[in-house]
Design a protein around this motif. Sequence first.
Motif, PDB file in Angstrom:
ATOM      1  N   TYR A  16      -3.594   1.584   4.053  1.00 46.02           N
ATOM      2  CA  TYR A  16      -3.877   1.806   2.647  1.00 46.02           C
ATOM      3  C   TYR A  16      -2.684   1.882   1.691  1.00 46.02           C
ATOM      4  CZ  TYR A  16      -8.926   1.819   3.394  1.00 46.02           C
ATOM      5  OH  TYR A  16     -10.133   1.521   3.694  1.00 46.02           O
ATOM      6  N   ALA A  17      -1.693   2.632   2.115  1.00 45.13           N
ATOM      7  CA  ALA A  17      -0.467   2.767   1.309  1.00 45.13           C
ATOM      8  C   ALA A  17       0.249   1.456   0.890  1.00 45.13           C
ATOM      9  CB  ALA A  17       0.612   3.676   2.004  1.00 45.13           C
ATOM     10  N   TYR A  18       0.397   0.459   1.984  1.00 46.04           N
ATOM     11  CA  TYR A  18       0.809  -0.720   1.744  1.00 46.04           C
ATOM     12  C   TYR A  18      -0.001  -1.342   0.771  1.00 46.04           C
ATOM     13  CZ  TYR A  18       2.086  -5.508   2.494  1.00 46.04           C
ATOM     14  OH  TYR A  18       2.421  -6.901   2.287  1.00 46.04           O
ATOM     15  N   PHE A  19      -1.584  -1.444   0.914  1.00 39.61           N
ATOM     16  CA  PHE A  19      -2.337  -2.027   0.086  1.00 39.61           C
ATOM     17  C   PHE A  19      -2.273  -1.839  -1.398  1.00 39.61           C
ATOM     18  CE2 PHE A  19      -6.551  -1.841  -2.196  1.00 39.61           C
ATOM     19  CZ  PHE A  19      -6.703  -3.279  -2.033  1.00 39.61           C
TER      20      PHE A  19
ATOM     21  N   THR B  25      -2.289  -3.443  -5.369  1.00 42.17           N
ATOM     22  CA  THR B  25      -2.583  -2.762  -6.446  1.00 42.17           C
ATOM     23  C   THR B  25      -1.793  -2.622  -7.421  1.00 42.17           C
ATOM     24  OG1 THR B  25      -4.179  -1.334  -5.172  1.00 42.17           O
ATOM     25  CG2 THR B  25      -4.275  -0.944  -7.311  1.00 42.17           C
ATOM     26  N   LEU B  26      -0.508  -1.944  -7.182  1.00 46.72           N
ATOM     27  CA  LEU B  26       0.541  -1.910  -8.207  1.00 46.72           C
ATOM     28  C   LEU B  26       1.482  -3.035  -8.085  1.00 46.72           C
ATOM     29  CD1 LEU B  26       1.743   1.696  -7.179  1.00 46.72           C
ATOM     30  CD2 LEU B  26       0.076   1.068  -8.776  1.00 46.72           C
ATOM     31  N   GLY B  27       1.326  -4.015  -7.404  1.00 45.62           N
ATOM     32  CA  GLY B  27       1.982  -5.087  -7.349  1.00 45.62           C
ATOM     33  C   GLY B  27       3.306  -5.083  -6.981  1.00 45.62           C
ATOM     34  N   MET B  28       3.933  -4.098  -6.381  1.00 48.13           N
ATOM     35  CA  MET B  28       5.183  -3.887  -6.070  1.00 48.13           C
ATOM     36  C   MET B  28       5.800  -4.693  -4.867  1.00 48.13           C
ATOM     37  SD  MET B  28       5.396   0.241  -6.898  1.00 48.13           S
ATOM     38  CE  MET B  28       7.094   0.439  -6.414  1.00 48.13           C
ATOM     39  N   PRO B  29       6.946  -4.909  -4.434  1.00 45.99           N
ATOM     40  CA  PRO B  29       7.444  -6.056  -3.607  1.00 45.99           C
ATOM     41  C   PRO B  29       6.906  -5.382  -2.126  1.00 45.99           C
ATOM     42  CG  PRO B  29       9.293  -5.412  -4.928  1.00 45.99           C
ATOM     43  CD  PRO B  29       8.175  -4.424  -5.383  1.00 45.99           C
TER      44      PRO B  29
END
Lengths: 282, 234
Positions: free
Chosen positions: A45-48, A53-57
Motif C-alpha cells: 500500500y505504501a508503494y501504491f 497516488t502521489l505520482g512520485m518515482p
Amino acid sequence: MIQILIQGLLLSGLYALIAIGFTLIFSVGRVLNLAYGVNLMLGGYAYFWVSQTLGMPKLVGVAAGAGIGILFGIAIHRLIVKPLKSDPVPVEIATLILAVVMQAGVVLIFGDASKILLPIVEGNWRVAGVSVTANRLAAALISWVILIGLYFFIRKTHVGRAISAVSMDVKGAALSGINPDRINTITWGLSGALGGLAGVFFASVTQLYAGMWVAPLIIAVAVVIVGGIGSIWGTLIVAHIIGFMEVITASFMPEIRGVVTMLLIIGVLVMMPKGLFGRGEL
Amino acid sequence: MAFLEIDNLSAFYGRAQSLHDVSFDVAQGEIVAVIGTNGAGKSTLMDSIIGMVKNTGAIRLEGADLVGRGSAEIVRMGVGYAPERAHLFPFMAIEDNLLVGGYTARDDIGRNLAHVHELFPVLKERATQETSTLSGGERQMVSVGRALMTSPRLLLVDEPTIGLSPKVCTEIAATLRRLNQEDGLTILITEQNINFAMSLATHVHVLETGHLRVSGTPEELMADDELNKAYFGT
C-alpha cells in the motif's frame, strides 16, 4: 517442462524473500510474528500510495515500502513483544489480532476493493523460449540480490554476526559485549524492511488488497516449519520446494493449489517436528 | 585502591538470595581463585560482576562502580568473561566465535586474534570448524579466546577445568599463568578443583552457600585443619 522450471524459479525467489524476514525473527527472538504478513500489506500500500497516488518515482515508492516495514517491525517489538517478555503464545495471539486490526485500518483508509499495481518494470521477456513479464523476472532477480546481500551481511559484518550470535546463545552474545535488546530491535527493523520490500513485489505480481497478509504469512510459516529454525540456505531450499510444488500443482490440478503447501506443513509437523534443516542456526 | 573491589555484594534470582554480603579485593596483576562446591554461588558471583544478575552492594573496577550497568558496558570497561559451559555459538565456525568476541574491541581484532592463535594454535588450524563439533578442552580454549578478544584488563574464568582431563587442565593452567605473567592480565577464577585453584592463585576465597567463609593465601588455607577436613578429608 521448461515452463514449470522457469515459473518455479521465479515464484521460489519471491517466496524466499517473503520467508526470510519471518525466519530472522523466529531465529533471533524465538517468537512467531503472525503480523508479519501486515509488513507485506503495508509495503504494497505504501508503494501504491507514493508512486501511483502521489505520482512520485517508483524507486521512492519501493523505499517507502521498506521504510514503513521498518517502522512497523520496530513498533511491534517495542509495543507488544517487549512488554510480553517474548512469551511465545501471548505474542502470537497479540500479533494475529493486530494483523486483523491492521486489515480493518487499511480498509478504512483505502477501501476494500483490490487495487491494481502498475508493473514496477514494464514489458515482456523471453527466457529459454518461455514468455515472462519483466516485472515477475525483476521481482525474482531483486529477491535474489537482497538474499545474497543479506547472507553476506549476516556472515561478514559485526552487526550481522551479532544477530547470528544472539540467535544461538543470548548469554554468550551478552558477555561478548553485544546488547541483545538492541540486536533484537535491529532484527525487527530488518525483518520489517524485508517484509515491506517483499510486499511491493508480491503485490505487483498478484494484487493489492487488505486481506493480502494471509497468503504470505502461510508461505512464511510453511518455510519456517518445513525448514526448521532456519539457516538462510535452509530457507532458500524450502522456499524452492514450496514454490515448485505450487507451480506443479497449479499446472496439473489448479483446484488444489495452496492445499498441498498446507498438507506439507501438517506432514512435517507430525513426522519431523524439527523440520528438514532444524538445528537452530541462522 | 584495589583493582577490583567487591563490597557487601548480595545477589538475587527473583526472591531467592544466592550471595550474602560477599566482600573481597583483587589486586592488579594477581590471580585470585574463589573455590566452593556446586551451588555455593560461584557462577552467581561471576554473573554479578558482568552485570547479568540483580544485586546490591558495590563492585568497583578501578574505582568505577559496575552495579547497575549493562553487560555490554561492563565488557567495554575491560572485563572479559569465559563462563561455565562456555556458551559458545554452536553453529558458527571457531573463527566467527572469536570475531563475535571482538564486537566491542574492533580496532584490536587483528592483534587479539593473532595473540589467541599463538596461545591456542589449534584454533587457527581448525578456524572453519563449527564449535558444536569440538571437544570439551577445545571449547574451553574458544571460550577463553573469545573473552580475550574483548581486550580485557580483568579476565573472569568460571570453572575452567570442569569435565576436562588432567592433561587439558594442566594446559589451561599454563595458559592462564602465561596470560598473567607475560601480559600482566588480572585473573579471577572459580573452581571446585581445589588443587588446580591452589596451584594457580595467589589468594583464595572459600564460598559456601553464598557466604564467604574464609580467605587467605594457598599456604594459609593448607594449614587450616578444619578446611582440610572439609575439602580434602584429611
